[in-house]
Scaffold this active site. Structure first.
Site, PDB file in Angstrom:
ATOM      1  N   TRP A 357       8.617  -2.628   2.929  1.00 47.58           N
ATOM      2  CA  TRP A 357       8.960  -2.671   4.141  1.00 47.58           C
ATOM      3  C   TRP A 357       7.984  -3.031   5.223  1.00 47.58           C
ATOM      4  O   TRP A 357       8.310  -3.470   6.140  1.00 47.58           O
ATOM      5  CB  TRP A 357       9.658  -1.566   4.695  1.00 47.58           C
ATOM      6  CG  TRP A 357       8.657  -0.232   5.030  1.00 47.58           C
ATOM      7  CD1 TRP A 357       7.821   0.448   3.930  1.00 47.58           C
ATOM      8  CD2 TRP A 357       8.256  -0.021   6.094  1.00 47.58           C
ATOM      9  NE1 TRP A 357       7.202   1.409   4.525  1.00 47.58           N
ATOM     10  CE2 TRP A 357       7.413   1.136   5.982  1.00 47.58           C
ATOM     11  CE3 TRP A 357       8.583   0.065   7.364  1.00 47.58           C
ATOM     12  CZ2 TRP A 357       6.662   2.101   7.006  1.00 47.58           C
ATOM     13  CZ3 TRP A 357       8.042   0.471   8.537  1.00 47.58           C
ATOM     14  CH2 TRP A 357       7.225   1.726   8.425  1.00 47.58           C
ATOM     15  N   ASP A 358       6.594  -3.277   4.692  1.00 45.32           N
ATOM     16  CA  ASP A 358       5.581  -3.672   5.449  1.00 45.32           C
ATOM     17  C   ASP A 358       5.873  -5.135   5.868  1.00 45.32           C
ATOM     18  O   ASP A 358       5.551  -5.641   7.015  1.00 45.32           O
ATOM     19  CB  ASP A 358       4.214  -3.736   4.630  1.00 45.32           C
ATOM     20  CG  ASP A 358       3.736  -2.654   3.978  1.00 45.32           C
ATOM     21  OD1 ASP A 358       4.665  -1.489   4.188  1.00 45.32           O
ATOM     22  OD2 ASP A 358       2.672  -2.397   3.588  1.00 45.32           O
ATOM     23  N   GLU A 488       4.207   9.919   5.125  1.00 46.93           N
ATOM     24  CA  GLU A 488       4.584  10.262   3.837  1.00 46.93           C
ATOM     25  C   GLU A 488       3.760  11.637   3.421  1.00 46.93           C
ATOM     26  O   GLU A 488       3.695  11.921   2.295  1.00 46.93           O
ATOM     27  CB  GLU A 488       3.826   8.935   2.689  1.00 46.93           C
ATOM     28  CG  GLU A 488       5.048   7.851   2.703  1.00 46.93           C
ATOM     29  CD  GLU A 488       4.310   6.621   2.048  1.00 46.93           C
ATOM     30  OE1 GLU A 488       5.121   5.546   1.889  1.00 46.93           O
ATOM     31  OE2 GLU A 488       3.326   6.565   1.828  1.00 46.93           O
ATOM     32  N   LYS A 601       0.369  10.936   8.499  1.00 42.79           N
ATOM     33  CA  LYS A 601      -0.270   9.973   7.713  1.00 42.79           C
ATOM     34  C   LYS A 601      -0.417   8.765   8.593  1.00 42.79           C
ATOM     35  O   LYS A 601      -1.520   7.814   8.739  1.00 42.79           O
ATOM     36  CB  LYS A 601       0.162   9.451   6.464  1.00 42.79           C
ATOM     37  CG  LYS A 601      -0.469   8.534   5.554  1.00 42.79           C
ATOM     38  CD  LYS A 601       0.409   8.029   4.193  1.00 42.79           C
ATOM     39  CE  LYS A 601      -0.358   7.065   3.542  1.00 42.79           C
ATOM     40  NZ  LYS A 601       0.577   6.556   2.337  1.00 42.79           N
ATOM     41  N   GLN A 602       0.541   8.445   9.371  1.00 42.60           N
ATOM     42  CA  GLN A 602       0.912   7.163   9.983  1.00 42.60           C
ATOM     43  C   GLN A 602       1.897   7.403  11.041  1.00 42.60           C
ATOM     44  O   GLN A 602       2.553   8.284  11.158  1.00 42.60           O
ATOM     45  CB  GLN A 602       1.067   5.808   9.224  1.00 42.60           C
ATOM     46  CG  GLN A 602       2.426   6.069   8.639  1.00 42.60           C
ATOM     47  CD  GLN A 602       2.984   4.774   7.491  1.00 42.60           C
ATOM     48  OE1 GLN A 602       2.235   4.925   6.495  1.00 42.60           O
ATOM     49  NE2 GLN A 602       3.452   3.755   7.808  1.00 42.60           N
TER      50      GLN A 602
END
Length: 775
Positions: A357-358, A488, A601-602
């Site tokens: 999906w990046d 994640e 994580k992000q």
């Protein structure tokens, strides 16, 4: 963070050779041209630690997933971009000693990636065990003009001896993927041949049946004069070489020029690959190395003319953004809608080189603004052409009636990720694909894409959401159960705010798109309704019911959206209180400990606030940013760019600048200790966003391009170019103001600091800077 490479605005420079850093350098110095790519492995033998990498776009292998258990719907394989035949190899023997920098004394070493002209240059002086000293210079590039070809010029000078030197250029197809799940080799030999100064190896992938002919042609000069090559041909399994023995004099230049081609059965008939590769080599060899290099420089000059970003007064920041733009242009050119962008591009094997999906979330904005409209359109068509596979993927998980779940990882549209919590739960990727359609239409104004392709994808995705969402009798609301959000470091959670938010947005946008398509072309809409058996009234009624009754986790006391149910039950430790020795968490902590921690994580909630910022007031964004950013460890390469953009929106220029440096120099400085297995190509598009959307303040709203610039205190000026709906604009920001140049023949009205501003064709306008925008 490491600062191993020298800072230079147009180059990446390695001074001195550190074998412990060699794999990182191999990644950073990688070359590519959209059709093929090459890690920065040495031409001569190297017995030290290395990751050999040669890649041909679109060629992959379905490696059997290695797990100890199986669940219904689990992917049967993990698709992998293949390490292809090594075309750069040139074995060098000095008498009876092989030139190998792991065994020789390295007296001097310099490696330089010239990003302005698109080539890799290496110089070194080495001493063999017997004391013979040789000076070597190599140039190489993957041609942007002849995109199935590469070229090398390799020069040796004996410094303190004379005698026999043996040069053996070769093609080696007997290679392995480091990430092979069962140590299997993925290629079979089809045929091969070697002649005096040329040869090829043709290989076929197991299972998938791709064929690639890798061919070479070479010439040798001594003191600038051609040498009549008398070679000893060598053949082994999947290997050909030509051994040439030369009598060398002290101080004499010996130059081997090697041309290579990689031709794939994706683009040519398999039976003709050998003959076609010979024809291609004849053409490029007739041009000669210097002409090819000049063409390469011209091709790169054209690219830089359209997408360079100039940062004045901060060489490290300048080097970072150019490195990211350079790698993006090497990875994807947009000429082929069968291709996409792997997270590591042509720089390594990790993540299999597959599509994530990046692409939709991070790469599409870069190509929208810096390339022809067809490039971003091809990225969307890639997904449209795989829609039937996305419907099949959803069927495997129990969904029906044309619902589509796009894969988390794919080469051909089939899900091939090998971690259950990602495969089954990280379903927000569906939303990113829908958002890319919206983003493309918003940016280009090309609503015909909705009519011809986009609406069919949107309905299939919305059908998935309508079935995936659960009605809670307890809450009397719809809930989203058992998902993994962008963070994640949380698995199998309920009511992840971002996933629920993008799901509801998809349903809203689908209803809106239905109205637009019906109005634009009722006939095509009717054809689509019949094709997919769409029950508009019934299905849209369900979509609307979900939109009106969706549950979103929220904490009233803090005034924030909860990342998911129970997030505040966790021990609320901040990243600043973590000892440096315990990071990165993914390398230092058990997975159990990570999952129970508060650490992110992000960007997760913040990803949603970035996508849908127009739906929230500035105080809401600030409260959520101030809560979640201190809990984010940024152990995903995709994280810092989103935080930079939101920090800039909140007026925190210094924090935006620090996040920008982190994302732009992530690989150059090996922030997360993981550059050795490849660069983070898709996040590099996020780096572009972190400049243009953070400091340029660029947005598109209601079809109007706008800028609200911010200039970090460290920069004297910032300039970049934006292509938008047939116009090309140059934006330059300094302490005095913002200068907009319209480089096209069409006038355009844009917003600067919220003010409508007409920029006439082939003209420029200066707008005084607002005091609040200075860093």
């Amino acid at each position: 963070m490491k600062q191993y490479f020298k800072v230079d605005e147009w180059k990446i420079i390695e001074e001195g050779f550190d074998p412990h850093y060699n794999k990182v350098a191999e990644s950073v110095f990688s070359l590519g041209n959209g059709r093929m790519g090459q890690r920065a492995n040495f031409e001569e033998a190297y017995s030290g630690e290395t990751l050999q990498g040669n890649y041909v776009a679109g060629v992959y292998y379905p490696d059997k997933t290695r797990v100890g258990w199986w669940k219904n719907g689990y992917p049967e394989y993990f698709a992998k971009v293949l390490n292809a035949a090594n075309w750069i190899g040139i074995d060098v023997w000095i008498g009876d000693e092989q030139l190998d920098l792991a065994k020789c004394e390295v007296l001097s070493f310099r490696r330089e990636l010239n990003m302005q002209e698109g080539y890799l240059k290496r110089n070194f002086t080495a001493k063999t065990a017997s004391g013979k000293e040789v000076k070597v210079e190599s140039f190489r590039f993957c041609s942007m003009v002849d995109d199935e070809c590469g070229a090398i010029k390799y020069t040796l000078i004996p410094l303190n001896f004379e005698g026999e030197i043996t040069l053996t250029p070769f093609i080696d197809g007997d290679i392995v993927n480091k990430d092979s799940n069962y140590d299997e080799k993925f290629w079979d030999e089809v045929n091969k041949a070697i002649d005096t100064d040329k040869g090829y190896v043709q290989l076929r992938t197991k299972k998938t049946g791709f064929e690639v002919a890798t061919a070479m042609k070479f010439s040798i000069e001594q003191d600038g004069k051609p040498v009549s090559v008398q070679s000893n041909p060598i053949q082994k399994e999947k290997y050909i070489a030509a051994e040439v023995k030369l009598q060398a004099k002290q101080g004499q230049c010996i130059t081997l020029t090697k041309y290579a081609a990689n031709l794939s059965s994706q683009n040519h008939p398999a039976a003709e690959l050998a003959s076609l590769s010979a024809d291609v080599l004849t053409v490029i060899a007739s041009k000669g190395f210097d002409t090819l290099l000049a063409e390469q420089a011209a091709a790169w000059a054209e690219k830089w003319k359209h997408n360079d970003i100039i940062i004045e007064g901060d060489a490290a920041a300048q080097q970072g953004i150019r490195f990211n733009i350079f790698q993006l242009n090497q990875t994807y050119t947009g000429e082929d809608d069968r291709l996409n962008i792997g997270p590591k591009g042509f720089t390594g094997e990790k993540y299999g080189g597959s599509t994530y999906w990046d692409t939709e979330a991070y790469c599409v904005p870069f190509y929208l603004a810096t390339a022809d409209q067809k490039v971003a359109r091809n990225l969307l068509l890639y997904r449209y052409k795989q829609l039937s596979k996305a419907i099949d993927n959803a069927k495997l998980l129990g969904f029906k009636d044309g619902a589509a779940l796009y894969p988390m990882v794919t080469m051909d549209g089939t899900e091939c990720h090998n971690e259950w919590e990602i495969t089954f739960e990280e379903i927000h990727r569906n939303g990113a694909i829908a958002f890319a359609i919206f983003n493309y239409v918003r940016y280009t104004g090309d609503e015909t894409y909705l009519t011809d392709y986009g609406l069919e994808v949107l309905i299939a995705i919305s059908r998935f959401w309508a079935q995936r969402i659960t009605w809670s009798a307890e809450r009397q609301q719809y809930v989203m159960l058992g998902v993994t959000g962008p963070n994640e470091y949380e698995n199998n959670v309920n009511n992840n705010w971002y996933t629920s938010t993008i799901a509801v947005w998809c349903l809203k946008y689908t209803i809106e798109a239905i109205g637009k398509v019906k109005q634009a072309n009722q006939t095509k809409y009717n054809d689509l309704v019949n094709k997919i058996s769409f029950r508009e009234e019934q299905e849209c009624e369900k979509f609307a019911d979900i939109i009106g009754k969706m549950y979103f986790a929220h904490d009233d006391k803090l005034g924030i959206f909860l990342q998911q149910d129970g997030y505040l039950d966790k021990e609320q430790i901040l990243v600043k209180d973590l000892p440096a020795t315990e990071r990165p968490l993914v390398q230092k902590w058990s997975w159990d400990r990570i999952l129970r921690s508060v650490f992110i994580k992000q960007a997760d909630v913040l990803q949603g606030l970035y996508f849908f910022e127009d739906n929230y007031d500035i105080d809401t964004i600030r409260r959520n940013y101030d809560f979640y950013e201190p809990r984010t460890v940024h152990e995903s390469s995709l994280s810092p760019c989103v935080h930079a953009i939101l920090a800039a929106k909140l007026g925190d220029v210094e924090r935006a600048y620090q996040f920008y440096l982190r994302t732009s120099r992530l690989d150059i400085d090996d922030y997360n200790n993981d550059t050795d297995d490849g660069c983070h190509i898709t996040s590099m598009a996020g780096t572009w966003m972190a400049v243009v959307e953070s400091f340029g303040g660029m947005r598109v709203k209601d079809g109007v391009l706008s800028f609200n610039p911010l200039l970090p205190a460290e920069w004297r000026a910032l300039s970049f170019q934006i292509g938008f709906r047939g116009t090309l604009l140059n934006i330059r920001i300094n302490k005095e103001g913002v200068t907009i140049k319209n480089l096209s023949d069409t006038e355009i009205t844009i917003k600067i600091y919220g003010t409508d501003t007409l920029i006439k064709s082939n003209s420029e306008k200066l707008m005084p800077v607002q005091a609040s925008t200075l860093g």
